[in-house]
Design an enzyme around this catalytic site. Sequence first.
Site, PDB file in Angstrom:
ATOM      1  CG  ASN A   7      -1.884   1.094   1.295  1.00  0.00           C
ATOM      2  OD1 ASN A   7      -1.841   2.010   0.465  1.00  0.00           O
ATOM      3  ND2 ASN A   7      -2.785   1.033   2.261  1.00  0.00           N
ATOM      4  CE  LYS A  14      -0.333   2.275   6.556  1.00  0.00           C
ATOM      5  NZ  LYS A  14      -1.731   2.604   6.435  1.00  0.00           N
ATOM      6  NE  ARG A  91      -6.330   1.472  -0.047  1.00  0.00           N
ATOM      7  CZ  ARG A  91      -6.328   2.603   0.646  1.00  0.00           C
ATOM      8  NH1 ARG A  91      -5.243   2.981   1.277  1.00  0.00           N
ATOM      9  NH2 ARG A  91      -7.410   3.328   0.705  1.00  0.00           N
ATOM     10  CG  HIS A 180     -13.371   3.275   3.083  1.00  0.00           C
ATOM     11  ND1 HIS A 180     -14.155   4.234   3.685  1.00  0.00           N
ATOM     12  CD2 HIS A 180     -12.101   3.617   3.366  1.00  0.00           C
ATOM     13  CE1 HIS A 180     -13.396   5.118   4.306  1.00  0.00           C
ATOM     14  NE2 HIS A 180     -12.130   4.768   4.118  1.00  0.00           N
ATOM     15  N   GLY A 212     -11.207   8.187   8.122  1.00  0.00           N
ATOM     16  CA  GLY A 212     -12.155   8.391   7.031  1.00  0.00           C
ATOM     17  C   GLY A 212     -13.331   7.474   7.325  1.00  0.00           C
ATOM     18  NE  ARG A 241     -11.159  12.945   3.625  1.00  0.00           N
ATOM     19  CZ  ARG A 241     -10.880  11.637   3.656  1.00  0.00           C
ATOM     20  NH1 ARG A 241     -11.774  10.751   4.041  1.00  0.00           N
ATOM     21  NH2 ARG A 241      -9.695  11.214   3.274  1.00  0.00           N
ATOM     22  CG  MET A 284     -14.947   8.058  18.462  1.00  0.00           C
ATOM     23  SD  MET A 284     -16.027   9.505  18.648  1.00  0.00           S
ATOM     24  CE  MET A 284     -16.800   9.591  17.056  1.00  0.00           C
ATOM     25  NE  ARG A 285      -7.795   6.272  20.177  1.00  0.00           N
ATOM     26  CZ  ARG A 285      -6.840   5.678  19.493  1.00  0.00           C
ATOM     27  NH1 ARG A 285      -6.340   4.548  19.932  1.00  0.00           N
ATOM     28  NH2 ARG A 285      -6.372   6.193  18.378  1.00  0.00           N
ATOM     29  CG  ASN A 335     -10.945  -0.361  18.386  1.00  0.00           C
ATOM     30  OD1 ASN A 335     -10.722  -1.467  18.843  1.00  0.00           O
ATOM     31  ND2 ASN A 335     -10.338   0.117  17.315  1.00  0.00           N
ATOM     32  CD  GLU A 385      -9.167  -1.322   3.932  1.00  0.00           C
ATOM     33  OE1 GLU A 385      -8.649  -1.093   5.052  1.00  0.00           O
ATOM     34  OE2 GLU A 385      -9.558  -0.427   3.182  1.00  0.00           O
TER      35      GLU A 385
HETATM   36  P1  ADP Z   1      -7.828   5.010   8.883  1.00  0.00           P
HETATM   37  O1  ADP Z   1      -9.139   5.593   8.445  1.00  0.00           O
HETATM   38  O2  ADP Z   1      -6.715   6.018   8.925  1.00  0.00           O
HETATM   39  O3  ADP Z   1      -7.465   3.709   8.223  1.00  0.00           O
HETATM   40  P2  ADP Z   1      -8.555   3.511  11.272  1.00  0.00           P
HETATM   41  O4  ADP Z   1      -9.642   2.732  10.635  1.00  0.00           O
HETATM   42  O5  ADP Z   1      -7.402   2.761  11.817  1.00  0.00           O
HETATM   43  O6  ADP Z   1      -8.015   4.703  10.395  1.00  0.00           O
HETATM   44  O7  ADP Z   1      -9.205   4.379  12.451  1.00  0.00           O
HETATM   45  C1  ADP Z   1      -8.436   5.230  13.228  1.00  0.00           C
HETATM   46  C2  ADP Z   1      -9.359   5.963  14.189  1.00  0.00           C
HETATM   47  O8  ADP Z   1     -10.078   5.013  14.989  1.00  0.00           O
HETATM   48  C3  ADP Z   1      -8.634   6.833  15.207  1.00  0.00           C
HETATM   49  O9  ADP Z   1      -8.375   8.118  14.720  1.00  0.00           O
HETATM   50  C4  ADP Z   1      -9.639   6.892  16.330  1.00  0.00           C
HETATM   51  O10 ADP Z   1     -10.524   7.993  16.108  1.00  0.00           O
HETATM   52  C5  ADP Z   1     -10.441   5.630  16.198  1.00  0.00           C
HETATM   53  N1  ADP Z   1     -10.221   4.695  17.321  1.00  0.00           N
HETATM   54  C6  ADP Z   1      -9.222   3.806  17.492  1.00  0.00           C
HETATM   55  N2  ADP Z   1      -9.357   3.152  18.686  1.00  0.00           N
HETATM   56  C7  ADP Z   1     -10.474   3.666  19.270  1.00  0.00           C
HETATM   57  C8  ADP Z   1     -11.166   3.420  20.505  1.00  0.00           C
HETATM   58  N3  ADP Z   1     -10.730   2.521  21.388  1.00  0.00           N
HETATM   59  N4  ADP Z   1     -12.271   4.141  20.750  1.00  0.00           N
HETATM   60  C9  ADP Z   1     -12.730   5.054  19.868  1.00  0.00           C
HETATM   61  N5  ADP Z   1     -12.132   5.320  18.703  1.00  0.00           N
HETATM   62  C10 ADP Z   1     -11.029   4.636  18.391  1.00  0.00           C
END
Ligand code: ADP
Length: 401
Positions: A7, A14, A91, A180, A212, A241, A284-285, A335, A385
């Site tokens: 990727n 990656k 990818r 996606h 995203g 976004r 989101m955390r 998560n 993916e």
């Molecule tokens: P990308 O879209 O870059 O591929 P991911 O699918 O890995 O990203 O998602 C990353 C996002 O997931 C982080 O920015 C965070 O907002 C969210 N995230 C990861 N772990 C948690 C968690 N335990 N609780 C809430 N949100 C989480």
Amino acid sequence: MKLLVINAGSSSLKYQLYDMTDESVLAKGLVERIGMDSSILTHKPTGKEDVTEVSEILEHTTAIRKVLEKLTDKEQGVLASVDEIQAVGHRVVHGGEAFKGSALVTPEVKAEIRRLFDLAPLHNPPAIMGINASEANMPGVPNVVAFDTAFHQTMDEKVYLYPIPRVLYKKHRIRRYGAHGTSHQYVSRVAAEYLDRPIEDLKIITCHIGNGASLTAVKGGVSVDTSMGLTPLEGLMMGTRSGDLDPTVVTFVMNKEELSISEVNSMLNKHSGLLAISGSSSDMRDITDGWEAGKPNETLAFEMYEYRLRKYIGSYAAAMNGVDVIVFTAGVGENSAIVREKTCENLSYLGVELDKELNKIRSGEPRRISTPNSKVEVLVVPTNEELMIARDTLHIVQESK
Ligand code: ADP
């Protein structure tokens, strides 16, 4: 068969090396800061110590050469020779209308990916660099490309066209493409397998929500609608976004604030969403921590995010005249129990009933989080993916022999 999945981004690459006899990951890793003064290679061989190496890596061909050196290293390697790699899967973000599935790389395929640079100026050029780098380092080894847009090529004209002058579609191919796709396809298949039901009979809403975020309506195993459009800006509110807004906002802001095209693009892609409303974070955390602590800006950001997500789920239930399964995946979807809980709380009119205890469990495996009485199955399915790309690569290489 052993194969490498790549990727490639503009300054990163990656990789994952698979043994497809049992789909096991032999090693994975990441090269960061390609073209900058100190590039970082992180190599994670399965069952061995991880290694991080800082060096100067000016372009992608050198990056792949370094990765191959690590994969065949006496200490940190997992291969006796590079010749063991029998195919490489890449990818690619944008496949336009030309690619309805993954494809074996030929000069014509590369030319078509180049023609699509206009539609994905940040993403397709590095993908070509990744392919060229593979060809240079592993001559004779077949390369396969998997596109983020391909799964959504089944959308009907009434879904993918924007109601704007048709000449713009004819001249510039302005339409909705989605993104996606590899993830939406993978999790919808895994969901059907987990439920032990034929995918042809199911109406599934897949929620890929990470940094995203996009939603897809998967009916009978094919994408019938998805929330991202010409670019990944359309649809849900995301980390940075905006998602959907009245297009007049753009022209109005450009006029009032004297912003250029690139400034307004940057505002909507990098400085909007959760980050803009919370004023503190796109993660989101942090947003849910702030919401739990009663912070007003984080609370508003959380409520807007959940509201917009729920509205999209409702609209896809309408698009398919019903929904049998809702799947949550990606960083937030896999998560964040609280995002899932709050979203499902407001879907009771569809007959959605969440088991709050099951929802809190983390397993890294596909699992049901709805109650036995729920009219809609709600699942958490970890996305993968790379594995989907590896499977496509294997299939295409075997078919081409
Ligand atoms: P990308 O879209 O870059 O591929 P991911 O699918 O890995 O990203 O998602 C990353 C996002 O997931 C982080 O920015 C965070 O907002 C969210 N995230 C990861 N772990 C948690 C968690 N335990 N609780 C809430 N949100 C989480």
